[in-house]
Design an enzyme around this catalytic site. Sequence first.
Site, PDB file in Angstrom:
ATOM      1  N   SER A 176     -11.483  -1.259   1.028  1.00 17.41           N
ATOM      2  CA  SER A 176     -10.104  -1.585   1.420  1.00 17.41           C
ATOM      3  C   SER A 176     -10.051  -2.040   2.874  1.00 17.41           C
ATOM      4  O   SER A 176      -9.313  -2.971   3.225  1.00 17.41           O
ATOM      5  CB  SER A 176      -9.199  -0.364   1.250  1.00 17.41           C
ATOM      6  OG  SER A 176      -8.971  -0.060  -0.094  1.00 17.41           O
ATOM      7  N   ASP A 224       0.836  -1.197   0.000  1.00 15.15           N
ATOM      8  CA  ASP A 224       0.000   0.000   0.000  1.00 15.15           C
ATOM      9  C   ASP A 224       0.873   1.250   0.000  1.00 15.15           C
ATOM     10  O   ASP A 224       1.935   1.269  -0.614  1.00 15.15           O
ATOM     11  CB  ASP A 224      -0.928  -0.045   1.224  1.00 15.15           C
ATOM     12  CG  ASP A 224      -2.262   0.632   0.990  1.00 15.15           C
ATOM     13  OD1 ASP A 224      -2.265   1.861   0.825  1.00 15.15           O
ATOM     14  OD2 ASP A 224      -3.293  -0.060   0.984  1.00 15.15           O
ATOM     15  N   HIS A 269      -3.425   5.604   4.097  1.00 15.55           N
ATOM     16  CA  HIS A 269      -4.203   4.446   3.663  1.00 15.55           C
ATOM     17  C   HIS A 269      -3.561   3.137   4.116  1.00 15.55           C
ATOM     18  O   HIS A 269      -4.231   2.237   4.640  1.00 15.55           O
ATOM     19  CB  HIS A 269      -4.352   4.473   2.140  1.00 15.55           C
ATOM     20  CG  HIS A 269      -5.332   3.483   1.593  1.00 15.55           C
ATOM     21  ND1 HIS A 269      -4.971   2.213   1.233  1.00 15.55           N
ATOM     22  CD2 HIS A 269      -6.657   3.578   1.345  1.00 15.55           C
ATOM     23  CE1 HIS A 269      -6.033   1.567   0.777  1.00 15.55           C
ATOM     24  NE2 HIS A 269      -7.065   2.371   0.835  1.00 15.55           N
TER      25      HIS A 269
END
Length: 562
Positions: A495, A102, A168
Amino acid sequence: MPVPAQNQQYENFIIRYKQNTHGGFDYESDETFQIVNDLFGILYVPMQEVPELELSSYSYSSIPRCYTYMDTGALSTSGVTRLHNHPYLKLQGKGTLVAVIDSGIDYLHPAFHNGVQSKIFSIWDQTLEGGADGRIPFGREFGRQQIEQALASENPWEIVPSSDTNGHGTRSAATAAGYRIEKDNFCGAAPEAEIVIVKLKQAKNYLRDFYLLPRDIDIFQEDDIMLAISYVLFIAQEQQMPLSICIGLGTSMGAHQGEGPLNEYINSIAAFTQNAVSVPAGNEGTARHHYLREFGPNDTEDTVELRVGDRESTRGFMTEFWGDSPGSYYMTIQSPTGEKLSVSTALKNRTQELSFVFVETKVLVNYVPIERRTGNTLIFIRFQHPASGIWKFLVEEKIPGKSRFHIWLPVRGMISDETYFLQSSPDYTVTAPGDTEDAMTVTAYQHRDNSLFIQAGRGYNAENIVKPDFAAPGVGILTASIGPGEEFAPATGTSLAAAQTAGIAALLFEWALVRGNEPYFTGNSVKHYLSRGAVREAGEVYPNPDWGYGRVDLYHTFELLT
């Protein structure tokens, strides 16, 4: 000077290096060729040695696709908390490894250390300058010893200069395997699992230019994700630990049939013992980025209306038409002023340039009658500085009979919300690699009232493989936060549902492999166990394109085992 993988003056090509007509060769990785596994390799070629990038039947899958993020009190609902606290099982993920591929990680966040010790085994930061060292092909790697030295330092960034500016990756890692922090009422799904992190580098500018994607958002390229998977597999094999991988990214590029190098790579590893891969279904369900039409024997023409917003005019956008085999499709493009230009079906390996008189728009088109991997017709369309208004695609099927075509726009973030199909379809909007057959594709729901996340991508994939596989909480769930303010905050997106499932997979691996209950447990085993134990509503038909096999409930899975 950066190595070719990081150098903007080199183009990247994904190749099947063992499929050649000259017999076998002994390949070795170097700066210009990097082996991913026993089938795929990445070739780095100086830009001046490559003709203008063209798309044809043989090159579509070799040009890396581009991916971006899939997100914009839950553990109890998934049956995880009961297993954390079960008097006999007490599953917490001990002895397992969770990999998050990520945007990196904030390794200083309390979800990942206890002040002295870090639960992060290693970080590979692809963005930092560095060359191959036998373990990584480029960038820099930081082990637990360095991370713990940084934790004890007054200036940790001097020792481990790797950060997560987006947050994220940090949210995903915390959701999957963050420590239990009682004062914040927070716990990851596998709080005793160790974590390995890959911070992906940004997609190269030449790819953004080719696909007409923004320069100012986080976009990652397919080959870097594949190299990240190769790295975390190496770590897991080195440490002899079960591995649960979370890839919280997605794209609408491709035929949505589970095809493509990244999809094939995921399929290959999920079938082996000790590896599972969790991916999101995406957030394209309500984006109006997908058009679907089915033809019958007496119905062979259609007009597709696409609204193009003002914000696309400065750069442009791309879209992909995929017509099911064995159909034969013809297309005419009509501008908002009514001017029509036809796409040639004869220029198979050349880019066609359609120039309109009354609008200052160029449309670049590649017509591929039989795309090599799928056998479908691909019409790859790029609008340069498009005029705003209603554009139309006039589509005709030349072989009467039952057939179908799809058109997909880029995912949210890669295109503005002002551009969409007037008569869109929410079906077949699961993003890649969520369309991969053996991956665990997870959609999101609101765990407080069991309602589906409204933006969630809907299945199935275009080959009617069940996707998503199941749903996990992903709306307003508490997770790690970066930057000033609170250390934990609510977040939403598929996600996060995938991240929670990655942690749940680690718990199953602990039970099956670490404790020796099922010594040959694979990623497919995890998927089928969770599918079988999923909670289903009375009156609903399962599987279905919204929920897959239902809502993940790990405790119910163990009840069925008994």
